[in-house]
Design an enzyme around this catalytic site. Structure first.
Site, short mmCIF file in Angstrom:
data_model
loop_
_atom_site.label_atom_id
_atom_site.label_comp_id
_atom_site.label_asym_id
_atom_site.label_seq_id
_atom_site.Cartn_x
_atom_site.Cartn_y
_atom_site.Cartn_z
N HIS A 200 -10.33 -1.36 0.69
CA HIS A 200 -10.11 -2.34 1.76
C HIS A 200 -10.66 -3.02 2.12
CE1 HIS A 200 -5.53 -1.35 0.76
NE2 HIS A 200 -5.82 -0.47 1.18
N ASP B 27 -10.79 -9.85 3.85
CA ASP B 27 -9.96 -10.11 2.88
C ASP B 27 -10.15 -11.94 3.07
OD1 ASP B 27 -9.20 -7.59 2.10
OD2 ASP B 27 -7.09 -7.86 3.87
#
Length: 378
Positions: free
Chosen positions: A128, A158
């Site tokens: 992540h 992200d």
């Protein structure tokens, strides 16, 4: 409308970075068709309240169904861009890897959004944002002196190092295609993009202007004139008075005599400066300090919450936030003088456009019904 008007994008639905990159493309005028899982479609499916999915059409396709893959490849034949966010090798196993797609459409820009990239020892591993920025060296410098690193939400990996990099890569490939006539694969990895975002800090470190101990530098909260301070009654102000003339304006607004304080860039005196700034700023409210520094170049701003930012006068003047389907969210950016994009449409219900899209491919009502009956589309 928008500078990307006429560009057709097929997006395989995924999470966070790829949808953000496709949101940017859609905001700039591209026609983005999102491929949702057939199982997630149907009358009971609700439209998501997610700004990242605005401005799309949605078609439901089962990518594990051979007939579904056939439909996807027909869509790709007429597309300029394909965006997928699977782990390396998954698209190939499903039957729509870059080689197959290039045979169907040599002009296709095939954009791949992953955390670790298409090759390397970590390429097949899960991860992540926090993992990608950790390995990229972007997490370690963030945090207070002597304390653990603090995740900067998931903005760096992200979105800044992921979706934004993806959109940039797609645009660069489209520009190159205008010369060569050929598409290519864009390998957008969050670990690469996060490392790229630290370029400036690497330069400071190489020149001796950056210490590896977090919270001790100009831009990481180590400098008392580049930090946040609590105000009376709650709330914070952000201070960014780096240059001497801005620092002088800061001292004037705070009512402090610079001659009675340590020099601005004397690190030994920074604890004294921080203490005095905290004492003075804590005597008034955030709004009072905002009024004190209004119209000055002290580089002092109120720290606004997510719910407050849309109402700030500057945001209102620039229409920086818009209402899309009843949800207040950031407006498309950047701005264009001649080819401005229109207002984004709310996210569609998954599969809402399946029949229209298939009809556009030349499928009859009977063919659409058959595809639905075998679960190839939703």
């Amino acid at each position: 409308m928008g500078p990307l008007d006429g560009v057709r994008v097929v997006e395989i639905a995924s999470l966070a970075p790829a949808p953000f990159g496709c949101m940017i493309l859609s905001d700039l005028g591209a026609e983005v068709l999102q491929v949702d899982r057939a199982a997630s479609c149907g009358p009971q499916a609700a439209a998501p309240a997610d700004p990242l999915r605005r401005g799309r059409q949605s078609v439901g396709i089962d990518l594990k169904n051979a007939a579904g893959i056939s439909v996807l490849l027909r869509l790709i034949e007429a597309a300029d861009v394909l965006v997928e966010g699977f782990r390396p090798g998954v698209a190939e196993r499903l039957g729509f890897g870059p080689e197959i797609c290039a045979r169907r459409n040599p002009r296709l820009v095939y954009a791949r959004m992953t955390g670790w990239g298409q090759h390397g020892p970590l390429a097949p591993a899960a991860g992540h944002d926090i993992d990608y920025i950790a390995v990229a060296g972007a997490l370690d410098p963030i945090g207070a002196a002597g304390q653990r690193p603090v995740p900067p939400l998931n903005l760096v990996g992200d979105f800044g190092g992921g979706g934004m990099l993806l959109a940039l890569g797609v645009l660069a490939a489209l520009v190159e295609r205008s010369r060569s006539g050929l598409g290519q694969v864009v390998d957008a990895a969050m670990v690469d993009g996060s490392a790229l975002l630290t370029s400036f800090i690497h330069g400071l470190r190489a020149s001796g202007a950056w210490r590896d101990e977090r919270g001790t530098n100009l831009l990481d909260g180590g400098a008392p004139f580049y930090d946040t301070y609590a105000t009376a009654g709650g709330g914070y102000v952000a201070v960014g008075a780096l240059e001497p003339k801005f620092y002088a304006a800061l001292l004037a607004g705070l009512g402090l005599d610079g001659a009675a304080l340590p020099p601005q860039y004397d690190r030994a005196g920074w604890p004294v400066l921080r203490q005095r700034f905290a004492e003075v700023i804590g005597q008034r409210s955030r709004d009072e300090w905002t009024a004190v520094f209004a119209g000055t170049d002290a580089c002092v701003a109120p720290v606004l919450g997510l719910g407050e930012a849309p109402s700030h006068p500057h945001a209102v003047a620039r229409a920086a936030f818009i209402d899309v389907g009843g949800l207040i969210q950031p407006a498309p950016a950047p701005r264009f003088s001649r080819s401005a994009a229109g207002m984004p449409q709310p996210p569609p219900r998954p599969g809402a456009d399946t029949d229209a899209v298939l009809a556009g491919l030349g499928c009859s009502a009977a063919e659409i019904g058959e595809l639905r009956a075998i679960g190839a589309v939703g």
